[in-house]
Design a protein around this motif. Structure first.
Motif, short mmCIF file in Angstrom:
data_model
loop_
_atom_site.label_atom_id
_atom_site.label_comp_id
_atom_site.label_asym_id
_atom_site.label_seq_id
_atom_site.Cartn_x
_atom_site.Cartn_y
_atom_site.Cartn_z
N PRO A 1 0.83 -1.20 0.00
CA PRO A 1 0.00 0.00 0.00
C PRO A 1 0.86 1.25 0.00
N ALA A 2 0.33 2.31 -0.56
CA ALA A 2 0.99 3.61 -0.55
C ALA A 2 -0.07 4.67 -0.28
N VAL A 3 0.34 5.76 0.34
CA VAL A 3 -0.59 6.81 0.74
C VAL A 3 -0.21 8.12 0.05
N LEU A 4 -1.21 8.78 -0.55
CA LEU A 4 -1.03 10.13 -1.08
C LEU A 4 -1.30 11.09 0.07
N HIS A 5 -0.23 11.59 0.67
CA HIS A 5 -0.38 12.32 1.93
C HIS A 5 -1.13 13.64 1.78
N HIS A 6 -1.16 14.20 0.57
CA HIS A 6 -1.91 15.44 0.41
C HIS A 6 -3.42 15.21 0.46
N LEU A 7 -3.82 13.93 0.34
CA LEU A 7 -5.23 13.58 0.43
C LEU A 7 -5.60 12.87 1.73
N CYS A 8 -4.63 12.28 2.39
CA CYS A 8 -4.90 11.48 3.59
C CYS A 8 -5.38 12.38 4.74
N ILE A 9 -6.44 11.95 5.42
CA ILE A 9 -6.98 12.72 6.55
C ILE A 9 -6.76 12.00 7.87
N ASP A 10 -5.97 10.94 7.87
CA ASP A 10 -5.61 10.22 9.10
C ASP A 10 -6.82 9.65 9.83
N CYS A 11 -7.83 9.19 9.08
CA CYS A 11 -8.96 8.54 9.73
C CYS A 11 -8.63 7.06 9.91
N THR A 12 -9.61 6.27 10.31
CA THR A 12 -9.37 4.83 10.51
C THR A 12 -10.03 3.97 9.44
N ALA A 13 -10.54 4.59 8.36
CA ALA A 13 -11.30 3.83 7.37
C ALA A 13 -10.47 2.71 6.75
N CYS A 14 -9.24 3.03 6.34
CA CYS A 14 -8.40 2.00 5.71
C CYS A 14 -7.94 0.97 6.74
N ILE A 15 -7.70 1.40 7.97
CA ILE A 15 -7.28 0.47 9.01
C ILE A 15 -8.39 -0.55 9.28
N GLY A 16 -9.63 -0.05 9.35
CA GLY A 16 -10.75 -0.95 9.59
C GLY A 16 -10.98 -1.93 8.46
N ALA A 17 -10.63 -1.53 7.23
CA ALA A 17 -10.85 -2.40 6.08
C ALA A 17 -9.71 -3.39 5.87
N CYS A 18 -8.58 -3.19 6.53
CA CYS A 18 -7.37 -3.99 6.29
C CYS A 18 -7.25 -5.11 7.31
N ALA A 19 -7.78 -6.28 6.98
CA ALA A 19 -7.76 -7.42 7.91
C ALA A 19 -6.34 -7.86 8.27
N PRO A 20 -5.39 -7.89 7.33
CA PRO A 20 -4.04 -8.33 7.71
C PRO A 20 -3.22 -7.27 8.43
N ARG A 21 -3.80 -6.09 8.66
CA ARG A 21 -3.16 -5.01 9.40
C ARG A 21 -1.89 -4.49 8.71
N ALA A 22 -1.93 -4.45 7.40
CA ALA A 22 -0.83 -3.79 6.69
C ALA A 22 -0.89 -2.28 6.89
N LEU A 23 -2.09 -1.77 7.12
CA LEU A 23 -2.30 -0.37 7.47
C LEU A 23 -2.71 -0.32 8.93
N THR A 24 -1.97 0.42 9.74
CA THR A 24 -2.19 0.36 11.18
C THR A 24 -1.58 1.57 11.86
N MET A 25 -1.49 1.54 13.16
CA MET A 25 -0.72 2.50 13.95
C MET A 25 0.27 1.72 14.79
N THR A 26 1.45 2.24 14.91
CA THR A 26 2.46 1.60 15.74
C THR A 26 2.93 2.58 16.81
N ASP A 27 3.54 2.03 17.85
CA ASP A 27 4.00 2.84 18.97
C ASP A 27 5.53 2.82 19.06
N ALA A 28 6.07 3.93 19.51
CA ALA A 28 7.51 3.98 19.73
C ALA A 28 7.87 3.10 20.93
N PRO A 29 9.06 2.50 20.93
CA PRO A 29 9.47 1.68 22.08
C PRO A 29 9.43 2.50 23.37
N GLY A 30 8.85 1.89 24.40
CA GLY A 30 8.79 2.57 25.69
C GLY A 30 7.75 3.66 25.78
#
Length: 521
Positions: free
Chosen positions: A181-210
């Motif tokens: 997957p690739a994101v066109l950042h000028h259009l991305c609004i940082d919602c969760t629509a793609c995350i909810g649609a992505c069962a294998p979690r290729a699109l997600t949020m990650t946390d920094a260590p600690g």
């Protein structure tokens, strides 16, 4: 100059407004100033509806778009207007009973066109038809060209090329090419629509260590507190403190304060109506990207997460966010906030073993439906299609009587984030019973940074160049098959056409274009 032509069918109330909506999108693509887009849309819609309501057979809307002016001619063959001067008066109408029953024919058509255009000419011959011609001056919209932070993460090796994310994204910001997957950042609004649609979690949020390292305060969403079955809020809070925090604060206190502030502002008469609450940072991003004419409708207040960040400034606070836009809003307000945020899902995983070690809580939850709390004038809308429909109605002036809107892009509001484990309806039901016991206090805060229109779907910063690209875009769209199948990695053929014009793709990306068609211009 770009020339557009639309056929309008008399009596077709289901398709009414299609021509004016498409014209609006063309004006947005060339970067026309949002106020001019709004006025042009209203004038075109009124002229289009006059044909639908009064004409016989069919009519036509023709538009010529240059970098300085929009010229529109709407022609119909029908009964004509016997008294043009009277038709220019508000309330004068010859609409049929059917049109009036559907809410049309209030006698505001020509007066609204006059009010929203810079030039208007009406010529009519009784028994032959009417021509309505108007012009609107166009200027380029000032847009924020700076880079925006994004909190959407990609794990390319997880992508199965299912392309569900393409359909889910409300701004067509996702592409799937080269098995990732690739994101066109000028259009991305940082919602969760793609995350909810992505069962294998290729699109997600990650946390920094600690990221969940303890500190003075842990700020959490109410959905997290209500997301542990029948565990009382007090028990959940106690175990969250056990992760190394002196205090746990629920962000719902800031949500309540924002709601009261928006309602107070909406009744003063000083703000445009309806006033749109910034409760959901993803909706704020959506307005800046896709509905810049509504920026003045956004209440000049901080989102609940931004308000909490302002109030807790100077303390070691960790914010357990439930969507990328919440993290991005915190980052935009304080660039060092990345290390101060953690996903609510990570907090849940960390506290589950502590709750499991406690004696089970067996008392049932007795819940009553949440009360409006004096918010009768507030329109609460959740879910991508509903938010888009409401914002379109506000932009087109088709939402009379509503003074304030509280929109959430997730279905069910923030309870519906796909980063949370509990079903949105179940969590909201529990919260309605136990939410009053949640800790923390909050108040509304002024917005720390102004809202700014973003380039969004604009094809070029130079309006003349954008008009030229728009003509190319129309030609490329017509050259593609219109299947909208997503095989090319873009959500629609129109999106692929834009990628071709913007040099992000070629026609070879479409498997249904023949070599002969590929070479055609």
């Amino acid at each position: 100059m770009e020339h557009l032509t639309y056929d309008i069918r008399c009596g077709d109330f289901m398709s009414a407004g299609a021509a004016s909506r498409d014209l609006k999108q063309h004006l947005k693509r060339i970067g026309a100033e949002s106020d001019a887009v709004r006025r042009a849309m209203i004038a075109a819609y009124e002229a289009e509806m006059n044909v639908v309501i009064h004409a016989e057979g069919a009519g036509r809307l023709e538009a010529a778009v240059s970098d300085g002016q929009l010229d529109v001619d709407v022609v119909d063959h029908g009964p004509g207007i016997a008294d043009v001067a009277s038709a220019m008066r508000e309330g004068w109408s010859t609409a049929s009973a059917e049109a009036r029953a559907l809410g049309f024919g209030a006698g505001m058509g020509l007066p609204n066109i006059l009010r929203n255009s810079d030039r208007l000419s009406v010529t009519s011959t009784p028994g032959a038809g009417t021509r309505v011609s108007f012009s609107v001056a166009l200027r380029p919209e000032a847009a924020d060209q700076g880079a925006r932070p994004s909190s959407l993460d990609m794990v390319a090796e997880r992508c199965t090329e299912c392309r569900h994310c393409l359909v889910a994204c409300p701004t067509a910001a996702i592409r799937v090419r080269d098995a990732r997957p690739a994101v066109l950042h000028h259009l991305c609004i940082d919602c969760t629509a793609c995350i909810g649609a992505c069962a294998p979690r290729a699109l997600t949020m990650t946390d920094a260590p600690g990221a969940l390292a303890g500190g003075d305060v842990l700020v959490v969403p109410p959905a997290l507190l209500a997301g542990f079955g029948e565990q009382p809020v007090g028990v959940v809070v106690e175990e969250l403190r056990g992760l190394g925090y002196d205090e746990v604060v629920s962000v719902h206190r800031y949500e309540d304060a924002l709601r009261r502030a928006v309602l107070d502002m909406s009744v003063t008469g000083d703000a445009p109506t309806p006033l749109v609450s910034p409760v959901c940072p993803a909706v704020v991003n959506l307005v800046e990207v896709k509905f810049p004419s509504l920026i003045d409708h956004l209440a000049p207040l901080a989102s609940p997460w931004e308000a909490a960040q302002q109030e807790l400034d100077g303390r070691a606070a960790t914010f357990a966010v439930s969507c990328p836009s919440q993290r991005t809003a915190l980052l935009a307000q304080r660039p060092t906030a990345q290390r101060d945020t953690v996903t609510a899902g990570a907090v849940r995983e960390a506290v589950l073993p502590r709750l499991a070690a406690r004696a089970p809580h067996t008392a049932g939850v007795s819940a009553a439906p949440p009360q409006a709390g004096g918010a009768d004038d507030l329109l609460v809308v959740t879910g991508v299609p509903h938010v888009l429909a409401v914002l379109e109605a506000v932009e087109d002036g088709r939402l009379p009587g509503v003074v304030a809107v509280e929109p959430y892009l997730c279905d069910g509001g923030c309870f519906g984030s796909p980063l949370l484990a509990e079903d949105a309806h179940v969590a909201a039901w529990r919260w309605s019973a136990v939410g009053g016991a949640a800790p923390g206090d909050g108040r509304s805060h002024e917005r720390a940074r102004p809202y700014r229109a973003r380039p969004g779907i604009r094809l070029d910063a130079d309006m003349a160049v954008a008009i030229s690209k728009l003509a190319q875009l129309d030609a490329e769209t017509k050259a593609l098959p219109g299947r909208d199948c997503g095989v090319c990695g873009a959500p629609t053929c129109a999106a692929l056409a834009e990628d071709i014009v913007m040099a992000r793709a070629t026609r070879t990306f479409c498997p249904y274009v023949t070599p002969e068609e590929e070479g055609a211009t």
